[in-house]
Design an enzyme around this catalytic site. Structure first.
Site, PDB file in Angstrom:
ATOM      1  N   ASP A   1      52.708  69.759  52.957  1.00  0.00           N
ATOM      2  CA  ASP A   1      53.039  70.305  51.587  1.00  0.00           C
ATOM      3  C   ASP A   1      54.090  69.225  50.805  1.00  0.00           C
ATOM      4  OD1 ASP A   1      53.991  71.446  49.216  1.00  0.00           O
ATOM      5  OD2 ASP A   1      54.378  73.438  50.365  1.00  0.00           O
TER       6      ASP A   1
ATOM      7  N   TYR B   1      59.366  76.447  51.828  1.00  0.00           N
ATOM      8  CA  TYR B   1      58.759  77.329  50.885  1.00  0.00           C
ATOM      9  C   TYR B   1      57.294  76.541  50.481  1.00  0.00           C
ATOM     10  CZ  TYR B   1      58.177  79.726  46.378  1.00  0.00           C
ATOM     11  OH  TYR B   1      57.514  80.364  45.389  1.00  0.00           O
TER      12      TYR B   1
ATOM     13  N   LYS C   1      54.035  69.965  41.079  1.00  0.00           N
ATOM     14  CA  LYS C   1      55.302  69.456  40.208  1.00  0.00           C
ATOM     15  C   LYS C   1      55.017  67.915  39.761  1.00  0.00           C
ATOM     16  CE  LYS C   1      58.393  72.545  42.562  1.00  0.00           C
ATOM     17  NZ  LYS C   1      58.200  73.274  43.970  1.00  0.00           N
TER      18      LYS C   1
END
Ligand SMILES: *Cc1c(COP(=O)(O)O)cnc(C)c1O
Length: 428
Positions: free
Chosen positions: A239, A144, A267
């Site tokens: 990522d 994702y 995050k």
């Protein structure tokens, strides 16, 4: 457990918010039941609106790596918020943040701040396309990279949780430029590249995947991708929205000893404020406007409150490297304890773990990619999730999500989690 207030709020929320939530996985749809509305959190604990207390294994999906309402971060936010919440003009804080990240991640020469992991990833592929002059990208099934159009092809996380295969609203043109392979399948990547010679701008990957549960790269897989990217002049994008500043100060790049060309963060980098970033080697990042002509911008990018929150957290992680080590040791302790109780339960299970990420799949075969993750027994996971929740342990509400440990977890919390698992497994 009384969750009456959560139930009422969920009813009310659905009258004005799609599905009652502002991000799909929060709705508990794949595990069933009522999502808990949270009032506050401190350290390793969440408190819901009915005053139930939970040991938290989500950590806001990563950012709360040192625990919730972490004093130094809260103090810094309080100090800076007095100065105003945004200026739309540069601040010294943004430079300090960029310099700090560069000091932790050696191959980042230039870095641009954005407001989410989605923005970071979509900008990184735009840069890769602008830099190479090529259009297609390769991503991996179950990874994702946020909800930008290009990435909603065989995506993990909520997209997998809700079994959404093709996404209405994304044009075929965009989808056709996104090619996918199974994670850990180097031969499939080689085949795709041969079929699309000189058309691939970037390969983007979660170096340690966390959006189909936690899945580790097999030895040689990332190295192989690195070599392909070098040979074919493809931009290799890590990522690290989950991995960054969690697996090591230098993220997966440091831990796995592989250099990406571009890297994206989110995050942990914002300590719970909306922050993302993309950066990398100078010759590539120089295409970004206003230096180059690949446009990318943001009214609230580098927001001062978000910057001071992230800067404070990352500085502490850097100054006290033992914190990440403690956290990793706690994860190993938990894993070993869980292993014991799962083994004696007789249920099929796989525990995957890397650093402070961990996940459990109810499966009797190795889980190494999306297909093997998806073939695990999701019904058992649901039951396990609810049995744990009832005992005050808040796990991610989907087997396609990784657990994120935080360093506020005590040995007692971990022992409690292991015991709760033992009891839960008897019950389900
Ligand atoms: C969460 C996540 C994103 C998206 O970040 P948002 O801040 O939710 O937009 C991208 N990539 C990975 C690996 C993620 O885990």
């Amino acid at each position: 457990m009384n969750i009456e207030t959560s139930k009422q709020l969920f009813e009310r929320a659905q009258q004005s918010i799609p599905g009652g939530v502002n991000s799909p996985v929060r709705a508990f749809k794949s595990v069933g039941g009522t999502p808990l509305f949270i009032k506050k959190a401190k350290g390793a604990y969440l408190y819901d609106v009915d005053d139930n207390k939970y040991i938290d294994y989500i950590a806001s999906w990563g950012p709360m790596i040192l625990g919730h309402a972490y004093e130094p971060v809260i103090k810094a936010i309080k100090e800076y918020v007095e100065y105003s919440t945004s200026y739309g003009a540069p601040t010294e804080l943004e430079i300090k943040m960029a310099e700090l990240i560069k000091s932790m991640v050696p191959n980042v020469d230039l870095i641009r701040m954005v407001s989410s992991g989605t923005e970071a990833c979509m900008s990184a592929i735009r840069v890769a396309r602008g830099y190479t002059g090529k259009n297609k990208i390769i991503k991996f099934e179950g990874c994702y990279h946020g909800h930008a159009d290009s990435f909603l092809v065989k995506a993990g996380s909520g997209v997998a949780t809700f079994n959404i295969q093709t996404v209405p609203g994304v044009t075929a043109g965009v989808s056709n430029d996104t090619l996918t392979c199974a994670y850990n399948d180097l031969a499939a990547v080689e085949k795709l590249i041969a079929e699309n010679k000189n058309e691939i701008a970037a390969i983007i990957i979660e170096p340690v995947a966390g959006n189909m549960g936690c899945i580790l790269p097999k030895p040689g897989f990332l190295e192989g991708l690195r070599k392909i990217c070098d040979d074919e002049k493809i931009v290799f994008i890590f990522d690290e929205v989950m991995n960054g500043f969690r697996l090591a100060l230098g993220g997966a790049q440091e831990k796995l000893k592989i250099d990406a060309d571009l890297v994206t963060y989110g995050k942990v980098i914002g300590a719970g404020m909306p922050v993302g970033a993309f950066g990398g080697k100078k010759h590539i990042m120089e295409v970004v406007a206003p230096l180059g002509n690949v446009y990318q911008a943001g009214t609230l990018s580098g927001n001062p409150i978000a910057m001071i929150a992230g800067y404070t957290l990352l500085s502490i992680l850097k100054e006290q490297p033992q914190l990440l080590k403690e956290l990793n040791d706690k994860t190993i302790y938990l894993k070993n304890g869980l292993n014991e109780v799962f083994k004696s339960s007789g249920k099929p299970y796989v525990i995957n773990h890397f650093g402070s990420m961990l996940s459990i799949h109810f499966s009797d075969h190795e889980v190494t990619d999306f297909t093997t993750a998806a073939s695990a027994n999701n019904d058992l996971f649901k039951k396990y999730f609810h049995a744990m929740l009832k005992r005050g342990v808040y796990l991610p509400p989907s087997a396609f999500e990784s657990w994120f440990l935080n360093n506020a977890l005590s040995k007692e919390d971990l022992d409690y989690t292991i015991t709760a698992t033992k009891e839960s497994l008897k019950e389900i």
